[in-house]
Design a protein around this motif. Structure first.
Motif, PDB file in Angstrom:
ATOM      1  N   ARG A   1      51.948  -6.555  65.499  1.00  0.00           N
ATOM      2  CA  ARG A   1      51.766  -6.152  64.101  1.00  0.00           C
ATOM      3  C   ARG A   1      50.971  -4.849  64.065  1.00  0.00           C
ATOM      4  O   ARG A   1      49.998  -4.687  64.793  1.00  0.00           O
ATOM      5  CB  ARG A   1      51.031  -7.246  63.323  1.00  0.00           C
ATOM      6  CG  ARG A   1      50.740  -6.923  61.861  1.00  0.00           C
ATOM      7  CD  ARG A   1      50.148  -8.155  61.185  1.00  0.00           C
ATOM      8  NE  ARG A   1      49.847  -7.935  59.788  1.00  0.00           N
ATOM      9  CZ  ARG A   1      48.647  -7.599  59.322  1.00  0.00           C
ATOM     10  NH1 ARG A   1      47.633  -7.440  60.172  1.00  0.00           N
ATOM     11  NH2 ARG A   1      48.443  -7.417  58.043  1.00  0.00           N
ATOM     12  N   HIS A   2      51.423  -3.921  63.230  1.00  0.00           N
ATOM     13  CA  HIS A   2      50.725  -2.656  63.054  1.00  0.00           C
ATOM     14  C   HIS A   2      50.526  -2.380  61.565  1.00  0.00           C
ATOM     15  O   HIS A   2      51.348  -2.795  60.741  1.00  0.00           O
ATOM     16  CB  HIS A   2      51.499  -1.490  63.675  1.00  0.00           C
ATOM     17  CG  HIS A   2      51.559  -1.532  65.170  1.00  0.00           C
ATOM     18  ND1 HIS A   2      52.396  -2.394  65.864  1.00  0.00           N
ATOM     19  CD2 HIS A   2      50.884  -0.818  66.114  1.00  0.00           C
ATOM     20  CE1 HIS A   2      52.227  -2.207  67.163  1.00  0.00           C
ATOM     21  NE2 HIS A   2      51.327  -1.268  67.345  1.00  0.00           N
TER      22      HIS A   2
ATOM     23  N   ARG B   1      49.602   7.189  60.821  1.00  0.00           N
ATOM     24  CA  ARG B   1      49.625   6.658  62.173  1.00  0.00           C
ATOM     25  C   ARG B   1      49.586   5.136  62.101  1.00  0.00           C
ATOM     26  O   ARG B   1      48.827   4.559  61.315  1.00  0.00           O
ATOM     27  CB  ARG B   1      48.412   7.145  62.981  1.00  0.00           C
ATOM     28  CG  ARG B   1      48.479   8.608  63.381  1.00  0.00           C
ATOM     29  CD  ARG B   1      49.354   8.802  64.602  1.00  0.00           C
ATOM     30  NE  ARG B   1      49.278  10.162  65.097  1.00  0.00           N
ATOM     31  CZ  ARG B   1      50.084  11.141  64.742  1.00  0.00           C
ATOM     32  NH1 ARG B   1      51.034  10.898  63.870  1.00  0.00           N
ATOM     33  NH2 ARG B   1      49.945  12.344  65.238  1.00  0.00           N
ATOM     34  N   PRO B   2      50.382   4.441  62.937  1.00  0.00           N
ATOM     35  CA  PRO B   2      50.289   2.979  62.990  1.00  0.00           C
ATOM     36  C   PRO B   2      49.093   2.546  63.830  1.00  0.00           C
ATOM     37  O   PRO B   2      48.859   3.065  64.924  1.00  0.00           O
ATOM     38  CB  PRO B   2      51.606   2.557  63.632  1.00  0.00           C
ATOM     39  CG  PRO B   2      52.002   3.735  64.466  1.00  0.00           C
ATOM     40  CD  PRO B   2      51.482   4.955  63.772  1.00  0.00           C
ATOM     41  N   ARG B   3      48.325   1.592  63.304  1.00  0.00           N
ATOM     42  CA  ARG B   3      47.176   1.046  64.031  1.00  0.00           C
ATOM     43  C   ARG B   3      47.459  -0.417  64.361  1.00  0.00           C
ATOM     44  O   ARG B   3      47.837  -1.193  63.484  1.00  0.00           O
ATOM     45  CB  ARG B   3      45.903   1.151  63.185  1.00  0.00           C
ATOM     46  CG  ARG B   3      44.681   0.478  63.814  1.00  0.00           C
ATOM     47  CD  ARG B   3      43.468   0.605  62.920  1.00  0.00           C
ATOM     48  NE  ARG B   3      43.678  -0.011  61.620  1.00  0.00           N
ATOM     49  CZ  ARG B   3      43.542  -1.306  61.373  1.00  0.00           C
ATOM     50  NH1 ARG B   3      43.232  -2.150  62.352  1.00  0.00           N
ATOM     51  NH2 ARG B   3      43.714  -1.771  60.143  1.00  0.00           N
TER      52      ARG B   3
ATOM     53  N   VAL C   1      49.943   0.834  58.902  1.00  0.00           N
ATOM     54  CA  VAL C   1      50.035   2.287  58.796  1.00  0.00           C
ATOM     55  C   VAL C   1      48.833   2.804  58.022  1.00  0.00           C
ATOM     56  O   VAL C   1      48.539   2.339  56.911  1.00  0.00           O
ATOM     57  CB  VAL C   1      51.341   2.697  58.097  1.00  0.00           C
ATOM     58  CG1 VAL C   1      51.395   4.215  57.943  1.00  0.00           C
ATOM     59  CG2 VAL C   1      52.542   2.205  58.895  1.00  0.00           C
ATOM     60  N   GLU C   2      48.129   3.759  58.603  1.00  0.00           N
ATOM     61  CA  GLU C   2      46.943   4.339  57.984  1.00  0.00           C
ATOM     62  C   GLU C   2      47.081   5.851  57.909  1.00  0.00           C
ATOM     63  O   GLU C   2      47.808   6.468  58.681  1.00  0.00           O
ATOM     64  CB  GLU C   2      45.691   3.979  58.795  1.00  0.00           C
ATOM     65  CG  GLU C   2      45.347   2.512  58.782  1.00  0.00           C
ATOM     66  CD  GLU C   2      44.084   2.219  59.555  1.00  0.00           C
ATOM     67  OE1 GLU C   2      43.433   1.205  59.251  1.00  0.00           O
ATOM     68  OE2 GLU C   2      43.738   2.992  60.466  1.00  0.00           O
TER      69      GLU C   2
END
Length: 491
Positions: free
Chosen positions: A225-226, A422-424, A228-229
């Protein structure tokens, strides 16, 4: 999708359906010619390396003249390159071998990670792989597995038959059947020792039990699971400052460029036109919906329509112009959105217009950047409440900076600096099924309504059943294809 788009797409599909057989025939002929050319090059190379089955090249004149003589082929000991060995496994083709190759080809051709490719999914309905893409996949599969045909060539009838199969499991089963060759006449009944059977070569439909030491099926990987930020852009030259948004010291000049601006009606296009002309660029402004010929001969396209006061979405109306720009050789395409410089992910984002005028532009930019790697495609998010002159200066700086390397496709410009998405990683909590269902029931119940898009087959169907069992909620299914009364093929 809007109704107008659905009707238009349906009409286009209907018009193209009549030409599908002729199109597929041309594609099969092209793939056959390509395979023959690759096979000829391979034979020559193997002959040069001294591998059996290759075509020996003629002796080099220089060697004969010097008295060295030709080296006998038997004296050359060269192993076949690993890539060729991997593409044509020795011995009987097992189901595991075929499945591994099919997953690799489908993943490479479509971009899907292999762990997402469930062999039971429908290639067209669940993965959106059309007949043309399936034919390309089968063509490469035929080459890599050297499916038999007349005099070693690939049988086009085999390729055509496999291209009509709708699931990965079905393709694997057919390929294993082709590789096994014609069956022998039945012999006298004998007792079969299961331990003597290679489990990888047994068709799943066969009744023979698997041996005890058969390799276990790979366990399903835990889903990742990511989140997005919106994060600051890392500047390769060192940390920047908000002022560098407007006055970059580096970057190609804009003098001599022909720039096409799609107006916003809010003043940004006028301010940017004055700024570009002051730097020596030739600027042509046009309104949204203009004829696509406006981008002919342009170097840069800046689409500002999403900054306007209206709430009409930019896509799909702008798609013909953007497609003409990319196919026509425009080197830079900037799609400007009005998400506040942080793509609508900050405070107050929920109070924005619905639908968002720039919705879909970020996804289009990412796809276009992959398909046209030699172009600069950016979606630039700004705050429309800022002064038009300030926005124009930042856009000009971004146009000059875009020629550098390592720049992201999505860029947000605000007083906080340059930002991107960016995906975290955000790992899923470790819960057993009972606790997981209990957590779902705190958010969903019998009075809840869940809308599922994308149809009711494959992954969507599994998600629907899981939600219904765990929460008792009401489900609404949304899809473009009608309900199929026939049961789904379990293969």
């Amino acid at each position: 999708l809007p109704a107008a788009v659905t009707v238009e797409a349906a009409g286009a599909v209907g018009a193209a359906g009549a030409a599908a057989p002729a199109r597929d025939a041309v594609l099969l002929e092209y793939l056959a010619a390509a395979r023959e050319a690759v096979a000829a090059q391979r034979d020559v190379l193997l002959g040069y390396l001294g591998v059996a089955g290759g075509v020996a090249p003629p002796a080099a004149p220089g060697l004969v003249a010097s008295g060295l003589g030709a080296v006998p082929a038997a004296a050359v000991v060269v192993d076949e390159p690993p890539a060729l060995v991997a593409r044509a496994p020795a011995g009987p083709v097992t189901r595991a071998d075929v499945l591994r190759v099919v997953l690799d080809i489908v993943g490479t051709r479509t971009g899907y990670p292999e762990d997402m490719l469930d062999p039971t999914l429908d290639l067209e309905a669940d993965l959106s792989i059309d007949s043309i893409k399936r034919t390309e996949i089968i063509g490469e599969l035929a080459v890599r597995l050297r499916l038999p045909g007349a005099e070693g060539a690939v049988d086009e009838a085999v390729v055509e038959r496999l291209a009509k199969v709708k699931t990965i499991n079905g393709i694997v089963d057919d390929v294993v059947g082709f590789a096994s060759g014609p069956s022998e006449p039945p012999a006298e009944p004998t007792t079969v020792d299961p331990t003597a059977v290679d489990p990888a070569t047994v068709d799943p439909a066969d009744a023979c039990p698997a041996p005890a030491d058969a390799p276990a099926a790979p366990a399903a990987a835990r889903p990742t699971r990511h989140v997005v930020e919106c994060v600051p852009v890392e500047d390769p030259s060192g940390p920047g400052s908000p002022g560098s948004l407007e006055t970059p010291e580096e970057g190609p000049p804009v003098a001599g460029r022909r720039v096409v601006l799609v107006e916003d009606g809010a003043g940004v296009a006028w301010a940017l036109t004055e700024l570009l002309e002051a730097h020596g660029a030739e600027v042509e402004s046009t309104r949204p919906g203009a004829d696509v010929c406006v981008v002919e001969g342009a170097d840069t396209l800046v689409h500002l329509a999403a900054l306007g006061d209206g709430q009409d979405p930019v896509l799909p109306g702008a798609f013909p112009l953007l497609r003409a720009a990319l196919l026509g050789g425009v080197r830079q395409v900037f799609l400007v959105t009005a998400g506040g410089g942080h793509f609508g992910r900050g405070p107050g984002a929920a109070n924005g217009p619905d639908p968002v005028p720039g919705a879909g532009l970020a996804g289009f930019a990412r796809a276009a950047a992959l398909e046209f790697p030699d172009r600069v495609v950016r979606v630039v998010d700004v705050d429309p409440k800022e002064e038009p002159e300030l926005i124009a200066r930042r856009l000009l700086a971004e146009a000059r900076r875009a020629g550098g390397t390592g720049q992201p496709v999505t860029i947000g410009l605000s007083a906080q600096g340059r930002r991107t998405l960016r995906p975290r990683p955000s790992p899923l909590s470790t819960l057993d099924p009972t606790d997981r269902d209990a957590l779902l029931r705190t958010r969903l119940g019998p009075d809840s309504v869940v809308l599922l898009t994308g149809g009711a087959r494959g992954i969507t169907a599994q998600a629907a059943l899981g939600l219904a069992r765990a929460t008792g909620c009401r489900l609404e299914l949304l899809g473009r294809t009608g309900a199929d009364p026939t049961p789904e093929d379990p293969a």
